[in-house]
Design an enzyme around this catalytic site. Structure first.
Site, PDB file in Angstrom:
ATOM      1  N   GLY A   1       0.802  -1.216   0.000  1.00  0.00           N
ATOM      2  CA  GLY A   1       0.000   0.000   0.000  1.00  0.00           C
ATOM      3  C   GLY A   1       0.832   1.262   0.000  1.00  0.00           C
ATOM      4  CB  CYS A   2       4.216   2.106   0.967  1.00  0.00           C
ATOM      5  SG  CYS A   2       3.726   2.132   2.692  1.00  0.00           S
ATOM      6  CB  ALA A   3       3.785   5.245  -3.775  1.00  0.00           C
ATOM      7  CB  SER A   4       8.343   5.024  -1.139  1.00  0.00           C
ATOM      8  OG  SER A   4       8.097   6.301  -1.639  1.00  0.00           O
TER       9      SER A   4
ATOM     10  N   GLY B   1      -0.028   5.433   2.224  1.00  0.00           N
ATOM     11  CA  GLY B   1       1.115   4.626   2.651  1.00  0.00           C
ATOM     12  C   GLY B   1       1.310   4.664   4.157  1.00  0.00           C
TER      13      GLY B   1
END
Length: 145
Positions: A52-55, A127
């Site tokens: 769920g985190c872009a990074s 995120g």
């Protein structure tokens, strides 16, 4: 070069209260992120990656005395500077606390009190929420062992 120590949550709260400028607040977040101890290569695994985190964000949960008296501590890392600061802030809030508190306390309230919620992109907010949800799920699991 010596490793900086990640500040305690009360120290972070005090610093945010003193810093009015958002550019300075972002710099401070990056600074506390740099103080996070690096994870070992094997800890940067798919199992520890926060979905769920872009990074890329990795979170390692440590539980002492699983069950009703469980104590929690966390380690984490990200490949993005500001996100690493958000990880450091979240871990400072939750680490070293009883699992029963970790399971019920929402660090996003702290983010709101700092005004971070309106200064994060929706992607970063999602995120952060994913990381907090994962930490709280781990705490519930530690209590039910």
């Amino acid at each position: 070069m010596s490793q900086l120590a990640t500040p305690a949550i009360d120290e972070i709260k005090e610093a945010f209260a003193l810093i009015d400028d958002w550019e300075e607040r972002y710099r401070y977040l990056i600074e506390i992120g740099k103080a996070l101890p690096p994870l070992a290569a094997e800890e940067r695994s798919e199992t520890n990656r926060v979905k769920g985190c872009a990074s890329n964000v990795w979170l390692v949960t440590h539980v002492a005395d699983p069950g009703p008296d469980a104590m929690m501590s966390f380690a984490g890392e990200s490949d993005a500077h500001i996100v690493k600061g958000l990880v450091a802030l979240t871990l400072a809030f939750y680490s070293g606390r009883p699992a029963r508190e970790v399971a019920t306390d929402d660090a996003f309230d702290l983010f709101r009190s700092f005004g971070l919620e309106q200064h994060l992109t929706p992607q970063r907010s999602n995120g952060v929420r994913s990381m907090i949800d994962r930490i709280r799920r781990d705490a519930v699991e530690a209590l039910t062992v």
